[in-house]
Design a protein around this motif. Structure first.
Motif, PDB file in Angstrom:
ATOM      1  N   LEU A 115     -56.142  27.229 -20.118  1.00 14.73           N
ATOM      2  CA  LEU A 115     -57.003  27.407 -19.342  1.00 14.73           C
ATOM      3  C   LEU A 115     -56.541  28.864 -18.541  1.00 14.73           C
ATOM      4  CD1 LEU A 115     -57.597  23.776 -17.719  1.00 14.73           C
ATOM      5  CD2 LEU A 115     -59.168  25.258 -19.559  1.00 14.73           C
ATOM      6  N   LEU A 116     -55.562  28.892 -18.147  1.00 16.07           N
ATOM      7  CA  LEU A 116     -55.171  30.200 -17.581  1.00 16.07           C
ATOM      8  C   LEU A 116     -55.152  31.547 -18.256  1.00 16.07           C
ATOM      9  CD1 LEU A 116     -52.148  28.728 -15.395  1.00 16.07           C
ATOM     10  CD2 LEU A 116     -54.455  29.277 -14.455  1.00 16.07           C
ATOM     11  N   HIS A 117     -55.334  31.336 -19.555  1.00 15.26           N
ATOM     12  CA  HIS A 117     -55.343  32.518 -20.409  1.00 15.26           C
ATOM     13  C   HIS A 117     -56.797  32.739 -21.104  1.00 15.26           C
ATOM     14  CE1 HIS A 117     -51.192  32.353 -19.864  1.00 15.26           C
ATOM     15  NE2 HIS A 117     -51.227  33.597 -19.927  1.00 15.26           N
ATOM     16  N   LEU A 118     -57.672  31.578 -21.065  1.00 19.01           N
ATOM     17  CA  LEU A 118     -59.041  31.599 -21.835  1.00 19.01           C
ATOM     18  C   LEU A 118     -59.980  31.129 -21.151  1.00 19.01           C
ATOM     19  CD1 LEU A 118     -57.650  31.065 -25.522  1.00 19.01           C
ATOM     20  CD2 LEU A 118     -58.667  33.118 -24.557  1.00 19.01           C
ATOM     21  N   SER A 119     -60.035  30.288 -20.070  1.00 22.76           N
ATOM     22  CA  SER A 119     -61.176  29.721 -19.470  1.00 22.76           C
ATOM     23  C   SER A 119     -61.930  30.803 -18.890  1.00 22.76           C
ATOM     24  CB  SER A 119     -60.795  28.944 -18.335  1.00 22.76           C
ATOM     25  OG  SER A 119     -61.733  28.130 -17.667  1.00 22.76           O
ATOM     26  N   SER A 120     -63.423  30.406 -19.133  1.00 19.73           N
ATOM     27  CA  SER A 120     -64.607  31.130 -18.560  1.00 19.73           C
ATOM     28  C   SER A 120     -65.131  30.610 -17.319  1.00 19.73           C
ATOM     29  CB  SER A 120     -65.723  31.309 -19.707  1.00 19.73           C
ATOM     30  OG  SER A 120     -66.053  30.012 -19.927  1.00 19.73           O
ATOM     31  N   GLU A 121     -64.480  29.415 -16.876  1.00 20.82           N
ATOM     32  CA  GLU A 121     -64.793  28.895 -15.395  1.00 20.82           C
ATOM     33  C   GLU A 121     -63.548  29.137 -14.597  1.00 20.82           C
ATOM     34  OE1 GLU A 121     -67.604  27.954 -18.295  1.00 20.82           O
ATOM     35  OE2 GLU A 121     -65.648  27.007 -18.388  1.00 20.82           O
ATOM     36  N   ALA A 122     -63.584  29.022 -13.436  1.00 19.54           N
ATOM     37  CA  ALA A 122     -62.751  28.928 -12.295  1.00 19.54           C
ATOM     38  C   ALA A 122     -61.731  27.739 -12.571  1.00 19.54           C
ATOM     39  CB  ALA A 122     -63.123  29.079 -10.933  1.00 19.54           C
ATOM     40  N   VAL A 123     -60.661  27.985 -12.473  1.00 22.40           N
ATOM     41  CA  VAL A 123     -59.523  26.844 -12.767  1.00 22.40           C
ATOM     42  C   VAL A 123     -58.694  26.459 -11.374  1.00 22.40           C
ATOM     43  CG1 VAL A 123     -57.572  26.150 -13.856  1.00 22.40           C
ATOM     44  CG2 VAL A 123     -59.379  27.733 -15.086  1.00 22.40           C
ATOM     45  N   PHE A 240     -57.413  35.226 -16.625  1.00 24.96           N
ATOM     46  CA  PHE A 240     -56.180  35.629 -17.195  1.00 24.96           C
ATOM     47  C   PHE A 240     -55.251  35.945 -15.941  1.00 24.96           C
ATOM     48  CE2 PHE A 240     -52.867  38.502 -18.887  1.00 24.96           C
ATOM     49  CZ  PHE A 240     -52.465  37.940 -20.024  1.00 24.96           C
ATOM     50  N   LEU A 241     -54.057  35.220 -15.890  1.00 21.75           N
ATOM     51  CA  LEU A 241     -53.057  35.743 -14.761  1.00 21.75           C
ATOM     52  C   LEU A 241     -52.190  36.580 -15.340  1.00 21.75           C
ATOM     53  CD1 LEU A 241     -52.413  32.478 -12.393  1.00 21.75           C
ATOM     54  CD2 LEU A 241     -53.853  34.420 -12.206  1.00 21.75           C
ATOM     55  N   GLY A 242     -51.885  37.718 -14.252  1.00 23.42           N
ATOM     56  CA  GLY A 242     -50.518  38.547 -14.297  1.00 23.42           C
ATOM     57  C   GLY A 242     -49.466  37.839 -14.202  1.00 23.42           C
ATOM     58  N   GLU A 243     -48.196  38.646 -14.282  1.00 26.36           N
ATOM     59  CA  GLU A 243     -47.039  37.924 -13.915  1.00 26.36           C
ATOM     60  C   GLU A 243     -46.806  37.441 -12.624  1.00 26.36           C
ATOM     61  OE1 GLU A 243     -42.181  39.135 -14.691  1.00 26.36           O
ATOM     62  OE2 GLU A 243     -43.831  40.266 -15.428  1.00 26.36           O
ATOM     63  N   LEU A 244     -47.223  38.539 -11.622  1.00 26.71           N
ATOM     64  CA  LEU A 244     -46.892  38.187 -10.342  1.00 26.71           C
ATOM     65  C   LEU A 244     -47.765  37.078  -9.811  1.00 26.71           C
ATOM     66  CD1 LEU A 244     -45.584  39.370  -7.854  1.00 26.71           C
ATOM     67  CD2 LEU A 244     -47.550  40.467  -7.206  1.00 26.71           C
TER      68      LEU A 244
END
Length: 264
Positions: A115-123, A240-244
């Motif tokens: 979900l953190l890499h592909l979801s189209s909705e808020a997670v 999509f979340l970055g490393e930080l």
């Protein structure tokens, strides 16, 4: 505002029950619709029956709280939740922490990672053994000076105003940047919140040798929610979340909402 239709990924396990409790608490505040979903793999009649039993248990947990219940066949739980969320037009997917993690922190498993890499909705991810309070105490946005975060400032200011709760903008100083520039950028973000909604946002620079140390030095209120914007590398309308931000998520003592790129 996020929370008009919440879908929660439910399993009869600690993480699933944590997610269910928080999802129900969110819809009580927003007046939104709640859907409880259990995903099972294809070609598994026994697991399909177990999925139905899971939903029956969720209904017992919720009692008189109104909700819809769905089972869905998919090769992956994260993929199934994302597909279902799109079909029923949910605007928030809530999932619990993976088993075996630290109490009071978020552990990312296969479902949340997808979900953190592909979801189209808020997670929204829920720390292990998190107990919801009566309502949100404050929205805290992790701020970095970039377009995605500036958009999030406006959206979260609107949400905080609608909910009648404070908004805080927080920037991490890991002793690698110019502290003066970080504070100037934060001041501009506070001004943006004021100009768009009239809300006076709090601001704070959290200092530490790493992300976990910086967040540990910050006060967190009961009912606090941490919000992160998607990385600039995210596809339009995707999370999509970055490393930080991923490190901040793992170190957060409160639930974390991750917004898709271009969230409106």
């Amino acid at each position: 505002m996020i929370g008009e239709h919440v879908i929660v990924g439910y399993t009869n396990a600690p993480g699933g029950r944590d997610a269910l409790a928080l999802a129900a608490a969110i819809t009580r505040v927003t007046g939104g619709e709640l859907t409880v979903a259990t995903i099972y793999p294809p070609g598994s009649p026994g697991l399909a029956v177990e999925a139905q039993a899971n939903l029956a248990h969720a209904a017992e947990e919720l009692g008189s709280i109104p909700a819809g219940y769905l089972t869905y066949e998919s090769r992956g739980t994260g993929r199934g939740l994302s597909v279902l969320a799109s079909r029923i037009r949910a605007d928030l997917i809530v999932v619990g922490s993976a088993e075996g993690g630290r109490h009071g922190r978020i552990t990312i498993g296969a479902t949340s990672n997808h979900l953190l890499h592909l979801s189209s909705e808020a997670v929204m991810l829920v720390p292990a053994q998190y107990v919801p309070v009566d309502g949100p105490g404050r929205l805290t946005l992790a701020y970095v000076h970039r377009p995605q975060c500036d958009e999030a400032v406006e959206r979260m200011a609107q949400a905080a105003l609608a909910l009648g709760i404070p908004l805080r903008l927080i920037t991490l100083d890991l002793r690698t940047d110019d502290p003066g520039k970080l504070r100037d950028d934060l001041a501009l973000a506070v001004r943006l919140a004021w100009e768009t909604t009239g809300i006076e946002a709090e601001s704070e620079v959290a200092e530490g040798h790493d992300v976990a140390a910086a967040l540990a030095d910050v006060e967190w209120l009961p009912g606090e929610l941490l919000v992160c914007a998607a990385s600039e590398d995210a596809q339009p309308h995707r999370v999509f979340l970055g490393e930080l931000a991923m490190k901040a998520l793992r170190a957060s003592p409160c639930p974390v909402i991750v917004l898709p790129r271009g969230f409106a």
